[in-house]
Scaffold this motif. Structure first.
Motif, PDB file in Angstrom:
ATOM      1  N   PRO A  92       0.821  -1.219   0.000  1.00 12.30           N
ATOM      2  CA  PRO A  92       0.000   0.000   0.000  1.00 12.30           C
ATOM      3  C   PRO A  92       0.850   1.263   0.000  1.00 12.30           C
ATOM      4  CG  PRO A  92      -0.892  -1.592   1.531  1.00 12.30           C
ATOM      5  CD  PRO A  92       0.426  -2.151   1.059  1.00 12.30           C
ATOM      6  N   GLY A  93       0.550   2.180  -0.899  1.00 16.05           N
ATOM      7  CA  GLY A  93       1.260   3.447  -0.961  1.00 16.05           C
ATOM      8  C   GLY A  93       2.634   3.372  -1.609  1.00 16.05           C
ATOM      9  N   ARG A  94       2.977   2.223  -2.170  1.00 20.47           N
ATOM     10  CA  ARG A  94       4.297   2.058  -2.769  1.00 20.47           C
ATOM     11  C   ARG A  94       4.158   1.609  -4.223  1.00 20.47           C
ATOM     12  NH1 ARG A  94       8.587  -0.721   1.181  1.00 20.47           N
ATOM     13  NH2 ARG A  94       9.919   0.327  -0.339  1.00 20.47           N
ATOM     14  N   GLN A  95       5.219   1.825  -4.978  1.00 19.58           N
ATOM     15  CA  GLN A  95       5.222   1.405  -6.371  1.00 19.58           C
ATOM     16  C   GLN A  95       5.434  -0.105  -6.477  1.00 19.58           C
ATOM     17  OE1 GLN A  95       8.223   3.826  -8.357  1.00 19.58           O
ATOM     18  NE2 GLN A  95       6.650   5.243  -9.053  1.00 19.58           N
ATOM     19  N   ARG A  96       4.951  -0.646  -7.581  1.00 21.97           N
ATOM     20  CA  ARG A  96       5.181  -2.057  -7.846  1.00 21.97           C
ATOM     21  C   ARG A  96       6.674  -2.261  -8.085  1.00 21.97           C
ATOM     22  NH1 ARG A  96       1.139  -5.278 -11.804  1.00 21.97           N
ATOM     23  NH2 ARG A  96      -0.266  -4.212 -10.348  1.00 21.97           N
ATOM     24  N   GLU A  97       7.229  -3.315  -7.482  1.00 22.82           N
ATOM     25  CA  GLU A  97       8.661  -3.564  -7.614  1.00 22.82           C
ATOM     26  C   GLU A  97       8.927  -5.015  -7.977  1.00 22.82           C
ATOM     27  OE1 GLU A  97      10.718  -2.981  -3.899  1.00 22.82           O
ATOM     28  OE2 GLU A  97       9.534  -4.495  -2.851  1.00 22.82           O
ATOM     29  N   LEU A  98      10.054  -5.212  -8.644  1.00 24.31           N
ATOM     30  CA  LEU A  98      10.471  -6.556  -9.011  1.00 24.31           C
ATOM     31  C   LEU A  98      10.863  -7.336  -7.759  1.00 24.31           C
ATOM     32  CD1 LEU A  98      11.415  -8.711 -11.142  1.00 24.31           C
ATOM     33  CD2 LEU A  98      13.679  -7.641 -10.955  1.00 24.31           C
ATOM     34  N   VAL A  99      10.327  -8.553  -7.663  1.00 22.23           N
ATOM     35  CA  VAL A  99      10.791  -9.477  -6.635  1.00 22.23           C
ATOM     36  C   VAL A  99      11.843 -10.402  -7.250  1.00 22.23           C
ATOM     37  CG1 VAL A  99      10.137 -11.318  -5.050  1.00 22.23           C
ATOM     38  CG2 VAL A  99       8.576  -9.374  -5.455  1.00 22.23           C
ATOM     39  N   ALA A 100      11.445 -11.089  -8.327  1.00 25.75           N
ATOM     40  CA  ALA A 100      12.369 -11.977  -9.027  1.00 25.75           C
ATOM     41  C   ALA A 100      11.765 -12.342 -10.367  1.00 25.75           C
ATOM     42  CB  ALA A 100      12.643 -13.242  -8.217  1.00 25.75           C
ATOM     43  N   ASP A 101      12.624 -12.572 -11.357  1.00 26.54           N
ATOM     44  CA  ASP A 101      12.142 -13.133 -12.602  1.00 26.54           C
ATOM     45  C   ASP A 101      13.185 -14.090 -13.154  1.00 26.54           C
ATOM     46  OD1 ASP A 101      12.626 -10.174 -14.742  1.00 26.54           O
ATOM     47  OD2 ASP A 101      14.068 -11.561 -13.871  1.00 26.54           O
ATOM     48  N   MET A 102      12.721 -14.896 -14.106  1.00 27.65           N
ATOM     49  CA  MET A 102      13.591 -15.933 -14.662  1.00 27.65           C
ATOM     50  C   MET A 102      13.262 -16.146 -16.131  1.00 27.65           C
ATOM     51  SD  MET A 102      14.157 -19.885 -13.406  1.00 27.65           S
ATOM     52  CE  MET A 102      15.418 -19.508 -12.191  1.00 27.65           C
ATOM     53  N   GLY A 103      14.289 -16.168 -16.962  1.00 33.04           N
ATOM     54  CA  GLY A 103      14.103 -16.472 -18.367  1.00 33.04           C
ATOM     55  C   GLY A 103      13.842 -17.946 -18.586  1.00 33.04           C
ATOM     56  N   SER A 104      13.306 -18.267 -19.756  1.00 34.08           N
ATOM     57  CA  SER A 104      13.033 -19.668 -20.060  1.00 34.08           C
ATOM     58  C   SER A 104      14.325 -20.477 -20.163  1.00 34.08           C
ATOM     59  CB  SER A 104      12.218 -19.797 -21.346  1.00 34.08           C
ATOM     60  OG  SER A 104      12.726 -18.966 -22.367  1.00 34.08           O
ATOM     61  N   GLY A 105      15.464 -19.788 -20.296  1.00 29.31           N
ATOM     62  CA  GLY A 105      16.750 -20.472 -20.296  1.00 29.31           C
ATOM     63  C   GLY A 105      17.332 -20.687 -18.909  1.00 29.31           C
ATOM     64  N   GLY A 106      16.675 -20.108 -17.875  1.00 25.55           N
ATOM     65  CA  GLY A 106      17.097 -20.348 -16.501  1.00 25.55           C
ATOM     66  C   GLY A 106      17.811 -19.206 -15.809  1.00 25.55           C
ATOM     67  N   SER A 107      18.033 -18.091 -16.502  1.00 26.49           N
ATOM     68  CA  SER A 107      18.714 -16.973 -15.860  1.00 26.49           C
ATOM     69  C   SER A 107      17.732 -16.241 -14.952  1.00 26.49           C
ATOM     70  CB  SER A 107      19.257 -16.009 -16.917  1.00 26.49           C
ATOM     71  OG  SER A 107      18.211 -15.523 -17.726  1.00 26.49           O
TER      72      SER A 107
END
Length: 119
Positions: free
Chosen positions: A41-56
């Motif tokens: 609440p009251g904050r911008q959306r931020e990246l937690v984690a992501d992963m490419g289909s190659g595993g990075s």
């Protein structure tokens, strides 16, 4: 069109663990990125984690060493294992899929799942 269905959110005490899952269906192309963002609440959306289909994998600074992202490509599913949860991790967590088609980037979002960490 792509649909993302999240599951696994809930209420947990500080120091506990939760595992989020997100299953994608529809017109999915490879390569792609699947991941998790969060918004408190009251904050911008931020990246937690992501992963490419190659595993990075990429992680937000605040979750490094505590959260682990993984994916099952044949099932088009991404997981987020969250350990050592802190009250500051309380947010709505959104699944995200990014893919390219004919040179155009497409972002898809899940409906969000609430994670609440009590102190």
């Amino acid at each position: 069109q792509v649909q993302l269905v999240e599951s696994g959110g809930g209420l947990v005490q500080a120091g506990g663990s939760l595992r989020l899952s997100c299953a994608a269906s529809g017109s999915i192309y490879s390569p792609n990125f699947m991941g998790w963002y969060r918004q408190a609440p009251g904050r911008q959306r931020e990246l937690v984690a992501d992963m490419g289909s190659g595993g990075s994998a990429n992680y937000g600074d605040s979750v490094k060493g505590r959260f682990t992202i993984s994916r099952d490509n044949p099932k088009n599913t991404v997981y987020l294992q969250m350990n050592s949860l802190e009250p500051e991790d309380t947010a709505v967590y959104f699944c995200n899929l990014v893919q390219m088609s004919v040179g155009v980037r497409y972002d898809y979002w899940g409906q969000g799942t609430q994670v609440t960490v009590s102190s």
